[in-house]
Motif scaffolding. Structure first.
Motif, PDB file in Angstrom:
ATOM      1  N   ILE A  35     -10.457   6.779  -3.545  1.00  0.00           N
ATOM      2  CA  ILE A  35     -10.518   8.218  -3.265  1.00  0.00           C
ATOM      3  C   ILE A  35     -10.438   8.429  -1.757  1.00  0.00           C
ATOM      4  O   ILE A  35     -11.150   7.755  -1.003  1.00  0.00           O
ATOM      5  N   ALA A  36      -9.581   9.342  -1.312  1.00  0.00           N
ATOM      6  CA  ALA A  36      -9.467   9.639   0.127  1.00  0.00           C
ATOM      7  C   ALA A  36     -10.682  10.453   0.572  1.00  0.00           C
ATOM      8  O   ALA A  36     -11.388  11.037  -0.258  1.00  0.00           O
ATOM      9  N   LYS A  37     -10.911  10.495   1.888  1.00  0.00           N
ATOM     10  CA  LYS A  37     -12.102  11.194   2.411  1.00  0.00           C
ATOM     11  C   LYS A  37     -12.196  12.637   1.932  1.00  0.00           C
ATOM     12  O   LYS A  37     -13.263  13.115   1.621  1.00  0.00           O
ATOM     13  N   GLY A  38     -11.043  13.317   1.823  1.00  0.00           N
ATOM     14  CA  GLY A  38     -11.039  14.707   1.379  1.00  0.00           C
ATOM     15  C   GLY A  38     -11.292  14.862  -0.118  1.00  0.00           C
ATOM     16  O   GLY A  38     -11.403  15.974  -0.625  1.00  0.00           O
ATOM     17  N   GLY A  93      -2.185   8.271   9.885  1.00  0.00           N
ATOM     18  CA  GLY A  93      -3.488   7.703  10.260  1.00  0.00           C
ATOM     19  C   GLY A  93      -4.035   6.636   9.355  1.00  0.00           C
ATOM     20  O   GLY A  93      -4.868   5.825   9.779  1.00  0.00           O
ATOM     21  N   ALA A  94      -3.605   6.617   8.093  1.00  0.00           N
ATOM     22  CA  ALA A  94      -4.188   5.683   7.128  1.00  0.00           C
ATOM     23  C   ALA A  94      -3.065   4.875   6.463  1.00  0.00           C
ATOM     24  O   ALA A  94      -1.918   4.879   6.918  1.00  0.00           O
ATOM     25  N   GLY A  95      -3.409   4.150   5.406  1.00  0.00           N
ATOM     26  CA  GLY A  95      -2.417   3.435   4.609  1.00  0.00           C
ATOM     27  C   GLY A  95      -1.593   2.450   5.427  1.00  0.00           C
ATOM     28  O   GLY A  95      -2.056   1.883   6.415  1.00  0.00           O
ATOM     29  N   ILE A  96      -0.354   2.297   5.025  1.00  0.00           N
ATOM     30  CA  ILE A  96       0.567   1.352   5.665  1.00  0.00           C
ATOM     31  C   ILE A  96       0.721   1.648   7.154  1.00  0.00           C
ATOM     32  O   ILE A  96       0.824   0.736   7.974  1.00  0.00           O
ATOM     33  N   THR A 115     -12.197   9.884  11.719  1.00  0.00           N
ATOM     34  CA  THR A 115     -12.392   8.594  11.055  1.00  0.00           C
ATOM     35  C   THR A 115     -11.362   8.372   9.942  1.00  0.00           C
ATOM     36  O   THR A 115     -11.601   7.605   9.012  1.00  0.00           O
ATOM     37  N   HIS A 116     -10.247   9.053  10.027  1.00  0.00           N
ATOM     38  CA  HIS A 116      -9.211   8.907   9.006  1.00  0.00           C
ATOM     39  C   HIS A 116      -8.550   7.530   9.160  1.00  0.00           C
ATOM     40  O   HIS A 116      -8.019   7.214  10.223  1.00  0.00           O
ATOM     41  N   GLY A 117      -8.647   6.720   8.119  1.00  0.00           N
ATOM     42  CA  GLY A 117      -8.025   5.396   8.182  1.00  0.00           C
ATOM     43  C   GLY A 117      -8.964   4.265   8.569  1.00  0.00           C
ATOM     44  O   GLY A 117      -8.516   3.156   8.854  1.00  0.00           O
ATOM     45  N   THR A 118     -10.288   4.539   8.569  1.00  0.00           N
ATOM     46  CA  THR A 118     -11.233   3.476   8.962  1.00  0.00           C
ATOM     47  C   THR A 118     -11.154   2.262   8.027  1.00  0.00           C
ATOM     48  O   THR A 118     -11.149   1.121   8.493  1.00  0.00           O
ATOM     49  N   GLY A 119     -11.098   2.522   6.721  1.00  0.00           N
ATOM     50  CA  GLY A 119     -11.080   1.410   5.759  1.00  0.00           C
ATOM     51  C   GLY A 119      -9.828   0.557   5.906  1.00  0.00           C
ATOM     52  O   GLY A 119      -9.882  -0.680   5.915  1.00  0.00           O
ATOM     53  N   ASP A 120      -8.699   1.213   6.033  1.00  0.00           N
ATOM     54  CA  ASP A 120      -7.426   0.478   6.196  1.00  0.00           C
ATOM     55  C   ASP A 120      -7.439  -0.331   7.480  1.00  0.00           C
ATOM     56  O   ASP A 120      -7.014  -1.491   7.513  1.00  0.00           O
ATOM     57  N   THR A 121      -7.898   0.304   8.548  1.00  0.00           N
ATOM     58  CA  THR A 121      -7.899  -0.364   9.852  1.00  0.00           C
ATOM     59  C   THR A 121      -8.799  -1.601   9.835  1.00  0.00           C
ATOM     60  O   THR A 121      -8.425  -2.666  10.351  1.00  0.00           O
ATOM     61  N   ALA A 123       0.829  -1.214   0.000  1.00  0.00           N
ATOM     62  CA  ALA A 123       0.000   0.000   0.000  1.00  0.00           C
ATOM     63  C   ALA A 123       0.858   1.256   0.000  1.00  0.00           C
ATOM     64  O   ALA A 123       2.044   1.216  -0.353  1.00  0.00           O
ATOM     65  N   GLY A 124       0.263   2.354   0.426  1.00  0.00           N
ATOM     66  CA  GLY A 124       0.961   3.634   0.438  1.00  0.00           C
ATOM     67  C   GLY A 124       1.197   4.133   1.856  1.00  0.00           C
ATOM     68  O   GLY A 124       0.471   3.770   2.787  1.00  0.00           O
ATOM     69  N   ILE A 125       2.218   4.966   1.998  1.00  0.00           N
ATOM     70  CA  ILE A 125       2.534   5.559   3.298  1.00  0.00           C
ATOM     71  C   ILE A 125       1.779   6.883   3.450  1.00  0.00           C
ATOM     72  O   ILE A 125       1.704   7.672   2.505  1.00  0.00           O
ATOM     73  N   ARG A 177      -7.799  11.691  -5.443  1.00  0.00           N
ATOM     74  CA  ARG A 177      -7.744  10.380  -6.098  1.00  0.00           C
ATOM     75  C   ARG A 177      -6.479   9.651  -5.660  1.00  0.00           C
ATOM     76  O   ARG A 177      -5.371  10.183  -5.770  1.00  0.00           O
ATOM     77  N   LEU A 178      -6.629   8.420  -5.195  1.00  0.00           N
ATOM     78  CA  LEU A 178      -5.476   7.600  -4.822  1.00  0.00           C
ATOM     79  C   LEU A 178      -5.284   6.474  -5.827  1.00  0.00           C
ATOM     80  O   LEU A 178      -4.362   5.671  -5.709  1.00  0.00           O
ATOM     81  N   LEU A 179      -6.182   6.424  -6.828  1.00  0.00           N
ATOM     82  CA  LEU A 179      -6.103   5.431  -7.912  1.00  0.00           C
ATOM     83  C   LEU A 179      -6.605   6.109  -9.177  1.00  0.00           C
ATOM     84  O   LEU A 179      -7.675   6.736  -9.147  1.00  0.00           O
ATOM     85  N   ALA A 217       1.952  12.817   0.690  1.00  0.00           N
ATOM     86  CA  ALA A 217       2.059  13.935   1.626  1.00  0.00           C
ATOM     87  C   ALA A 217       0.626  14.281   1.976  1.00  0.00           C
ATOM     88  O   ALA A 217      -0.141  14.765   1.137  1.00  0.00           O
ATOM     89  N   GLN A 218       0.191  13.947   3.180  1.00  0.00           N
ATOM     90  CA  GLN A 218      -1.179  14.249   3.580  1.00  0.00           C
ATOM     91  C   GLN A 218      -1.210  14.559   5.067  1.00  0.00           C
ATOM     92  O   GLN A 218      -0.282  14.240   5.809  1.00  0.00           O
ATOM     93  N   ASN A 219      -2.294  15.202   5.455  1.00  0.00           N
ATOM     94  CA  ASN A 219      -2.540  15.446   6.880  1.00  0.00           C
ATOM     95  C   ASN A 219      -4.024  15.282   7.112  1.00  0.00           C
ATOM     96  O   ASN A 219      -4.730  14.734   6.253  1.00  0.00           O
TER      97      ASN A 219
HETATM   98  C1  LIG Z   1      -1.737   6.150   1.835  1.00  0.00           C
HETATM   99  C2  LIG Z   1      -3.206   6.098   2.017  1.00  0.00           C
HETATM  100  N1  LIG Z   1      -3.847   4.942   1.802  1.00  0.00           N
HETATM  101  C3  LIG Z   1      -5.186   4.870   1.950  1.00  0.00           C
HETATM  102  C4  LIG Z   1      -5.916   5.987   2.318  1.00  0.00           C
HETATM  103  C5  LIG Z   1      -7.399   5.918   2.468  1.00  0.00           C
HETATM  104  O1  LIG Z   1      -7.689   5.511   3.747  1.00  0.00           O
HETATM  105  P1  LIG Z   1      -9.183   5.076   4.137  1.00  0.00           P
HETATM  106  O2  LIG Z   1      -9.128   4.371   5.424  1.00  0.00           O
HETATM  107  O3  LIG Z   1      -9.807   4.316   3.020  1.00  0.00           O
HETATM  108  O4  LIG Z   1      -9.962   6.393   4.228  1.00  0.00           O
HETATM  109  P2  LIG Z   1      -9.504   7.865   4.574  1.00  0.00           P
HETATM  110  O5  LIG Z   1      -8.152   7.880   5.112  1.00  0.00           O
HETATM  111  O6  LIG Z   1      -9.610   8.604   3.295  1.00  0.00           O
HETATM  112  O7  LIG Z   1     -10.443   8.279   5.622  1.00  0.00           O
HETATM  113  C6  LIG Z   1      -5.217   7.174   2.535  1.00  0.00           C
HETATM  114  N2  LIG Z   1      -5.867   8.295   2.910  1.00  0.00           N
HETATM  115  N3  LIG Z   1      -3.860   7.200   2.362  1.00  0.00           N
END
Ligand SMILES: Cc1ncc(COP(=O)(O)OP(=O)(O)O)c(N)n1
Ligand SMILES: Nc1ncnc2c1ncn2[C@@H]1O[C@H](COP(=O)(O)OP(=O)(O)O)[C@@H](O)[C@H]1O
Length: 272
Positions: A115-118, A23-26, A214-220, A16-18, A121-123, A49-51
């Protein structure tokens, strides 16, 4: 190189991505695995690069180093289950599919991050077809959110009937089991649908909590499922236990950043 037969710790692989904000990804995958007493190895595909406000920039790693990461892990570790997350574009989806055909890392959980919550596009759009044709046929479980499921089937999901129809159509693309997550749905309740290989399905329902952390819910969620599988749990138990872990991380808020903040991975250890 022969693999050592010392596997006291269940080991998973996340591809995956860093996430620079952690909070999310790897980053989310590693902390989730460790909270489950599971060891996590990584193949880094993307750097972001995200916050908690959003994603400012993304970059994808060159093929050679990605191929070498797969080979290095395969030569040494004893991976029991694997998860994919942000894969970036068509070329990288193809590379990951080729590697997963080549190496046996156990059950494959595909989180088709788009697509990230904000809204970033991540794909790339053209890679969605490659996910469908190359990755889903390899998947033990695919875990799209509602928007990702709609992109995979090309129709709107707005009630239980269309939700079930979408899960069945995604299963026909080759994924053995399908978990459509309902966090993006309207109303006060979240309904996830788990469609199993045998055609049975389960609904996992919960109240939608009034929080933006809820940042990272899907990954978690997917990382908890893959960790549970690596410890020997069956798929249904792995999904239900993962959901419980996830809900604890959402309920017990921690304050990091000013926008969509990360989850609390200490919640389960702290208890109720
Ligand atoms: C590097 C990276 N990977 C995946 C996400 C998306 O995470 P996700 O848990 O699907 O949802 P949000 O983080 O968008 O709430 C990401 N942002 N970055
Ligand atoms: N505000 C919320 N309240 C309760 N549960 C939530 C909330 N947001 C997300 N979840 C949980 O997180 C899971 C994944 O969230 P969702 O938004 O569907 O996917 P993703 O994070 O991949 O975009 C949902 O199935 C739900 O269980």
């Amino acid at each position: 190189m022969p693999k050592q037969n010392i596997t006291q710790f269940p080991q998973i692989l996340t591809i995956a991505g860093i996430d620079s904000s952690g909070g999310a990804g790897i980053n989310a995958d590693i902390v989730t695995a460790f909270a489950h007493q599971v060891y996590a190895a990584t193949v880094v595909i993307a750097i972001t690069a995200q916050n908690t406000y959003g994603v400012q920039a993304t970059d994808l790693l060159p093929p050679t180093i990605i191929e070498q990461q797969f080979a290095s892990i395969n030569d040494d570790l004893a991976i029991r289950a694997v998860k994919t997350g942000m894969l970036g574009d068509k070329l990288h989806v193809e590379m990951v599919a080729t590697a997963l055909e080549k190496y046996d890392f156990g059950p494959i959980i595909v989180d088709p991050v788009m697509i990230a919550k904000g809204g970033a596009r991540l794909l790339t759009a053209d890679a969605i077809m490659t996910i469908k044709t190359r990755l889903l046929p390899l998947a033990t479980l695919v875990t799209p959110n509602l928007l990702e499921a709609e992109a995979l089937v090309n129709f709107k999901i707005n009630n239980e009937q269309t939700l079930i129809a979408a899960a069945k159509e995604i299963q026909q693309l080759g994924a053995q089991n399908v978990l459509i997550k309902g966090g993006h749905g309207q109303g006060h309740h979240v309904k996830d649908l788990l469609l199993l290989a045998n055609g049975q399905y389960h609904i996992l329902a919960n109240n939608k909590l009034a929080t933006q952390r809820t940042h990272g819910t899907g990954d978690t969620y997917a990382a908890a499922i893959v960790s549970n599988l690596a410890t020997g749990m069956g798929l249904v138990d792995a999904v239900f236990a993962a959901k419980e872990y996830l809900m604890n991380t959402i309920k017990k808020t921690i304050i990091v950043g000013h926008g969509h903040g990360p989850l609390n991975h200490w919640a389960q250890a702290e208890g109720e």
